[in-house]
Design a protein around this motif. Structure first.
Motif, PDB file in Angstrom:
ATOM      1  N   UNK A  14      -0.710   0.944   2.196  1.00 57.99           N
ATOM      2  CA  UNK A  14      -0.507  -0.171   1.274  1.00 57.99           C
ATOM      3  C   UNK A  14       0.959  -0.183   0.823  1.00 57.99           C
ATOM      4  N   UNK A  15       1.698  -1.168   1.301  1.00 54.55           N
ATOM      5  CA  UNK A  15       3.112  -1.282   0.958  1.00 54.55           C
ATOM      6  C   UNK A  15       3.263  -2.200  -0.259  1.00 54.55           C
ATOM      7  N   UNK A  16       3.754  -1.642  -1.378  1.00 53.24           N
ATOM      8  CA  UNK A  16       3.936  -2.410  -2.608  1.00 53.24           C
ATOM      9  C   UNK A  16       5.157  -3.299  -2.461  1.00 53.24           C
ATOM     10  N   UNK A  17       4.962  -4.601  -2.691  1.00 58.15           N
ATOM     11  CA  UNK A  17       6.040  -5.570  -2.504  1.00 58.15           C
ATOM     12  C   UNK A  17       6.712  -5.954  -3.812  1.00 58.15           C
ATOM     13  N   UNK A  18       5.942  -6.398  -4.789  1.00 61.40           N
ATOM     14  CA  UNK A  18       6.524  -6.700  -6.100  1.00 61.40           C
ATOM     15  C   UNK A  18       5.429  -6.620  -7.150  1.00 61.40           C
ATOM     16  N   UNK A  19       5.866  -6.244  -8.349  1.00 63.65           N
ATOM     17  CA  UNK A  19       4.924  -6.097  -9.456  1.00 63.65           C
ATOM     18  C   UNK A  19       4.602  -7.476 -10.017  1.00 63.65           C
ATOM     19  N   UNK A  20       3.320  -7.771 -10.177  1.00 62.17           N
ATOM     20  CA  UNK A  20       2.912  -9.083 -10.674  1.00 62.17           C
ATOM     21  C   UNK A  20       2.179  -9.016 -12.003  1.00 62.17           C
ATOM     22  N   UNK A  21       2.036  -7.837 -12.563  1.00 61.98           N
ATOM     23  CA  UNK A  21       1.378  -7.735 -13.868  1.00 61.98           C
ATOM     24  C   UNK A  21       1.469  -6.335 -14.424  1.00 61.98           C
ATOM     25  N   UNK A  28      -0.144  -4.067 -11.839  1.00 62.26           N
ATOM     26  CA  UNK A  28      -0.710  -4.708 -10.659  1.00 62.26           C
ATOM     27  C   UNK A  28       0.442  -5.116  -9.756  1.00 62.26           C
ATOM     28  N   UNK A  29       0.316  -4.775  -8.483  1.00 61.91           N
ATOM     29  CA  UNK A  29       1.358  -5.077  -7.499  1.00 61.91           C
ATOM     30  C   UNK A  29       0.783  -5.935  -6.382  1.00 61.91           C
ATOM     31  N   UNK A  30       1.578  -6.875  -5.923  1.00 60.36           N
ATOM     32  CA  UNK A  30       1.273  -7.558  -4.663  1.00 60.36           C
ATOM     33  C   UNK A  30       1.682  -6.612  -3.550  1.00 60.36           C
ATOM     34  N   UNK A  31       0.784  -6.399  -2.603  1.00 64.50           N
ATOM     35  CA  UNK A  31       1.033  -5.415  -1.554  1.00 64.50           C
ATOM     36  C   UNK A  31       0.546  -5.941  -0.211  1.00 64.50           C
ATOM     37  N   UNK A  32       0.980  -5.246   0.828  1.00 63.87           N
ATOM     38  CA  UNK A  32       0.531  -5.595   2.177  1.00 63.87           C
ATOM     39  C   UNK A  32      -0.279  -4.427   2.724  1.00 63.87           C
ATOM     40  N   UNK A  33      -1.489  -4.739   3.214  1.00 66.73           N
ATOM     41  CA  UNK A  33      -2.318  -3.744   3.883  1.00 66.73           C
ATOM     42  C   UNK A  33      -1.828  -3.669   5.328  1.00 66.73           C
ATOM     43  N   UNK A  34      -1.049  -2.603   5.633  1.00 67.94           N
ATOM     44  CA  UNK A  34      -0.433  -2.500   6.949  1.00 67.94           C
ATOM     45  C   UNK A  34      -1.471  -2.327   8.057  1.00 67.94           C
ATOM     46  N   UNK A  35      -2.641  -1.783   7.713  1.00 69.60           N
ATOM     47  CA  UNK A  35      -3.659  -1.566   8.733  1.00 69.60           C
ATOM     48  C   UNK A  35      -4.306  -2.869   9.179  1.00 69.60           C
ATOM     49  N   UNK A  36      -4.613  -3.740   8.211  1.00 68.50           N
ATOM     50  CA  UNK A  36      -5.314  -4.984   8.523  1.00 68.50           C
ATOM     51  C   UNK A  36      -4.401  -6.199   8.528  1.00 68.50           C
TER      52      UNK A  36
END
Length: 754
Positions: A14-21, A28-36
């Motif tokens: 899970x790559x954290x991209x930017x904090x949204x809360x 809470x962070x917007x993230x990318x699930x690198x596996x899926x």
């Protein structure tokens, strides 16, 4: 935790991209699930330092895993999906679906705290009731339902977030530990009485919190909209909320009833379960046809201070709060203004995953001028005095100014003994005591207290510190209330010069001082100067705050007043009409400020000889004031007074006299016999008696008004002298010319002396 680039990749997936809360327990962070290859939201609980004992950490991890599994097992359209959970370098995290939408907190904030459209309120209520019914049937209670935890997707779907997180905090004692550091679990504005009391919590607590959420999105403010946690908690426990329809007349009656039933103090008096709530909403929806467009419903502006509900029971003694010990030191947390929700914030790559989690201090430490000579007061005493100070503020917000003043004076005396006379906390209490005195008509006493505050703050902070200037400006205001307008002018001028030096000409505080100075100029009879200054302030406020900002519109009202005093009633009427229209659009047609502007429109119509139009306006205004504020409210009575005046202008003197007598009787009962409004009504009775040829009766009334004004305001006050002139005129009408001449002469001499 390694380099920043490593911190942002959890378990290589899970790559954290930017904090949204950011909220009370985590980020809470917007993230990318690198596996899926999909975007997700990752909620990280606070980093837990080495001070946590191992047994505590074991319990925390186990409870987290258990609650995360429960949350992951929830499958409902109205509940946020949990994909995964785990622990990474001491940080517990949940992986959830990334929602495309905004939480209710953000929707209210972006709408400038206006309530949502009726259809949206009903739709959200129905969806959330269905989601709660699903979870409650599985014996799962949310415990922290609030606007920031309910997201409205772009397709209209409403989803509840954070199931299990609040329960986790409660069950492992996290709440008590965090509260000890000044961080409050939960948000008091949405907590049920049983949560506050520390008793057994079940699904009916969620129903109460749902009622708080629906109240806020339906009216623009939570049911107990106060600034200190103690007062909010007492409100939930002891005070019946005002019906939402008293703030939002267009709200369907069935919605009003459902919200009030959800807010019942006793769990057994609330709806049986969430399914019942959903059934009642569905049944009511089928019989509801909107009568106005949703865009017209805007009762609350972003800057409005909402009047707090009037308690039906006397609150407990603020000196002896009987709330649970865990509430002490608690802050109010965030109302529905973003705060703990999913507000997008700029990426913070330099701070790592979370930066330092340092509790916000309660306020800067302050000491008296010679702290070494004064023994340090016990923390328990200071906490008790702070609680009592907040209780006084709450009494003031409820309009109970006499009681508020008693509390503030007692706290000021106690703080002076513990901290010293010039300690900022002591002076803060004295300031509030002075404000309460001013609101109860004790202007002379208020002036004395304000001057003590000015002297103390000048010694400690300096003569031009913002707090000192604030007190100096209140001195000027009270001088104006006392009719000492030359002194008030001097004080305003000095404060204005200091504010312009320190803050600049367009700072809101500078503009507020200039507004007050313009007001005072008109009372000095310097009308052209007043008009020019008020016009300049209105233009500056429109530029800085916006043309429809409440402060801008207040100054435009002052422009209208001065235009009237200059005899330019057509221009004044146009100004007031523009203000009324702007307030109706911004605040709503039934907002008190809108109704106040409509009253001024009536004044303008009457002064232009258009009394028939004024009568129509005042009758509508009386109906609206009665519906919003009640028949005995001072503003309702003011509208009735305007009606009576215009009846007289149309030579309908019997009706005018009857109206004046009725209003006078109510004002005497509600406001007191010597209140300025009561005396205005009494004078109007005298005017009606005179026009009907009943001069002996009129003389009794005119003389009574003059005596009362002399007693309250002094013999040289302009209002007192005007009343003596009325008395002399009445003597003339009775053929008592010598007495009239002697009284006219005495008035002239007093005017010169004054």
């Amino acid at each position: 935790m390694g380099e920043t680039r490593d911190v942002r990749l959890i378990h290589g997936r899970y790559r954290l991209l930017d904090r949204i809360g950011r909220g009370g327990m985590g980020e809470v962070w917007r993230a990318r699930d690198e596996s899926l290859g999909r975007h997700v939201a990752v909620k990280c609980l606070k980093p837990l330092g080495q001070q946590r004992d191992p047994s505590f950490m074991r319990v925390l991890r186990e409870r987290f895993r258990r609650e995360a599994r429960v949350a992951a097992g929830l499958q409902h359209r109205g509940i946020t999906v949990v994909h995964d959970f785990g622990e990474y370098e001491g940080i517990l995290y949940l992986v959830m679906e990334l929602l495309e939408g905004k939480n209710l907190s953000q929707l209210l904030e972006e709408n400038r705290h206006h309530p949502l459209a009726v259809d949206d309120v009903v739709d959200v209520a129905e969806q959330i009731a269905a989601a709660l019914a699903y979870t409650h049937e599985q014996d799962i209670v949310h415990r922290d339902l609030k606007p920031a935890n309910i997201v409205r997707l772009t397709d209209g779907t409403a989803k509840i977030c954070d199931f299990g997180i609040a329960r986790l905090g409660h069950d492992i004692g996290f709440t008590a530990r965090l509260t000890g550091t000044g961080i409050a679990m939960g948000t008091p504005h949405y907590m049920s009485p049983e949560q506050i009391g520390g008793t057994q919590v079940d699904e009916r607590s969620d129903l109460y919190s749902l009622g708080c959420v629906l109240y806020e999105i339906a009216t623009g403010a939570p049911p107990f909209d106060l600034d200190d946690a103690w007062a909010v908690l007492v409100g939930h426990r002891d005070t019946e909320p005002e019906p939402p329809r008293s703030h939002r007349p267009d709200l369907p009656a069935y919605v009003d009833r459902i919200i009030l039933d959800l807010l019942a103090k006793e769990p057994d008096e609330r709806p049986r379960d969430a399914r019942e709530v959903g059934r009642r909403i569905a049944a009511g929806r089928t019989g509801y046809v909107p009568t106005v467009r949703a865009a017209q419903i805007v009762p609350y502006p972003a800057t409005q201070v909402v009047r707090s509900p009037q308690p039906r029971h006397e609150p407990r003694n603020p000196q002896e709060p009987r709330l649970p010990s865990w509430t002490r030191g608690m802050t109010t947390g965030h109302k529905a203004t973003g705060g703990s929700g999913l507000r997008v914030t700029p990426p913070d790559s330099a701070a790592g995953l979370s930066g330092e989690w340092i509790p916000r201090p309660a306020g800067p430490a302050t000491t008296g001028p010679d702290p070494a000579e004064r023994p340090a007061p016990a923390p328990e005493l200071l906490a008790s005095l702070l609680s009592r100070h907040h209780a006084g503020l709450s009494l003031g917000r409820a309009g109970r100014w006499a009681e508020a003043g008693e509390v503030h004076r007692a706290v000021a005396a106690a703080r002076e003994g513990a901290l010293g006379p010039d300690h900022p906390d002591t002076l803060a209490s004295r300031y509030e005591a002075a404000f309460s005195l001013s609101r109860t008509g004790r202007a002379t006493d208020a002036l004395r207290e304000y001057r003590r505050v000015v002297e103390g703050r000048a010694r400690v902070l300096g003569a031009e510190h913002p707090d000192t200037l604030g007190a100096r400006q209140e001195v000027a205001y009270v001088l104006g209330k006392l009719g000492r307008h030359p002194e008030a002018h001097q004080a305003y001028t000095e404060v204005l010069a200091a504010r312009e030096r320190a803050m600049g000409p367009d700072h809101p505080d500078t503009l507020r001082c200039r507004h007050n100075l313009a007001f005072n100029l008109s009372r000095l009879g310097r009308l052209e100067e007043s008009y020019r200054m008020a016009s300049q302030v209105a233009q500056a406020r429109a530029r800085v705050l916006g043309p429809d900002h409440p402060d801008t519109l207040v100054t435009r009202c002052e422009v209208g007043y001065t235009l009237g005093q200059l005899g330019r009633w057509s221009d004044a009427l146009q100004t007031y009409r523009e203000v009324a229209a702007a307030r109706a659009e911004t605040l709503g047609p039934a907002h008190p400020d809108t109704l106040a502007a409509r009253y001024e429109v009536g004044i303008g119509l009457g002064r232009l000889g258009r009394s028939a139009e004024a009568l129509v306006l005042y009758r509508d205004l009386i109906d609206d004031r009665t519906r919003v504020s009640g028949p005995d409210n001072p503003e309702t009575l003011r509208a009735r007074h305007g009606l009576g005046v215009n009846l007289g202008r149309l030579a309908r003197w019997e009706e005018a006299l009857a109206e004046a007598r009725d209003v006078r009787a109510i004002r005497e009962r509600v406001l007191g016999p010597d209140h300025v409004d009561t005396l205005v009504s009494r004078r109007e009775v005298a005017v009606g008696l005179g026009w009907l040829g009943r001069w002996r009766d009129a003389l009794i009334e005119y003389r009574g008004v003059a005596d009362a004004r002399e007693r309250v305001l002094g013999e040289t006050h302009p209002d007192t002298l005007a009343s003596r002139n009325d008395e002399a005129h009445c003597l003339e009408q009775l053929g008592r010319g010598a007495e009239a001449t002697e009284l006219y002469g005495r008035v002239a001499a007093q005017r010169r002396r004054g």
